[in-house]
Design a protein around this motif. Sequence first.
Motif, PDB file in Angstrom:
ATOM      1  N   ASN A 199      -3.080   7.423   1.230  1.00  0.00           N
ATOM      2  CA  ASN A 199      -4.183   6.578   0.759  1.00  0.00           C
ATOM      3  C   ASN A 199      -4.648   6.984  -0.644  1.00  0.00           C
ATOM      4  OD1 ASN A 199      -4.066   5.267   3.222  1.00  0.00           O
ATOM      5  ND2 ASN A 199      -5.734   6.477   4.116  1.00  0.00           N
ATOM      6  N   LYS A 200      -3.675   7.201  -1.523  1.00  0.00           N
ATOM      7  CA  LYS A 200      -3.929   7.549  -2.919  1.00  0.00           C
ATOM      8  C   LYS A 200      -4.639   8.888  -3.084  1.00  0.00           C
ATOM      9  CE  LYS A 200      -5.789   3.405  -3.386  1.00  0.00           C
ATOM     10  NZ  LYS A 200      -6.415   2.188  -3.938  1.00  0.00           N
ATOM     11  N   ASP A 237       0.827  -1.210   0.000  1.00  0.00           N
ATOM     12  CA  ASP A 237       0.000   0.000   0.000  1.00  0.00           C
ATOM     13  C   ASP A 237       0.864   1.264   0.000  1.00  0.00           C
ATOM     14  OD1 ASP A 237      -2.369  -1.431  -0.018  1.00  0.00           O
ATOM     15  OD2 ASP A 237      -2.565  -1.431   2.172  1.00  0.00           O
TER      16      ASP A 237
END
Length: 271
Positions: free
Chosen positions: A180-181, A152
């Motif tokens: 988180n993108k 991640d």
Amino acid sequence: MSIVLDQKQCLIAGDGELPVAMAEYAQKNGFDVVAISLSSDNRNRLKKYCSKVYNFGPGEIIKIKQTLIDEKVTQLTFIGKVHKGLILRCPKLDKEAIRLIKEAQRLNDDAVMLTLVDQLEQIGIRVLDQTIFIKNLMAPPGVLGAIEPDEDQMIDVEYGYWLAKEMGKLDVGQSVVIKNKMIMAVEAIEGTDKCIERGCKLGGKGVCVVKVSKPTQDKRFDIPAIGLNTLKMMKRYGANILAVEANETIIVNQKEVIDYANKNKIIVMAI
């Protein structure tokens, strides 16, 4: 094309450790270094390695050019951050600086530096690649500390790398903060440290910081650099990943940076 280096080298020194590192390396390798100091941050340390240290403000263009002529300088290196915010805070600007600012269509980093390079070339001075005297400080590829990123985290690193390159095309900044993108912050005039602070305040703990060179990076100025202060800012605000561009980013005091990162569980990597 190889460059023949003059025995006398001039250093235009901004903030930080890099000007001192350059002056030390050059002196130890037999060069006579004359410094034009634009910052009180490192001025006393420069005196240890430079035969002369002149103290000028960034807006004193006439005095700087005359000093270079008087010193018979033909080569110089720009190293160290000079914040453009100085232009906004009414610094001491001579008539030459005012003229250049008025004539400039833009005052982004590359436009400002290219104007200065042109002014120096007009008086017979060549601006050198910043890395000539500090190639040993460039970040090698790979995970540089003891902690590996998970899957991640690598997604955020890769997204941040792409985004930072896109922002670099516009000459906005070289650093981004991702979690988180999602984009937490993009560096602008405030600089990397303030970008980290802003991104962490929005994203909370566990954000990813990515810093890269511009796609059309001119190595005479603004090569990305990180150091212990970058890591301390990350620890203070809860960022836990720092990814930089391999072979294009300067790491000041690399051993201390990696030791600090390992101690504080911060991932440091070059991609």
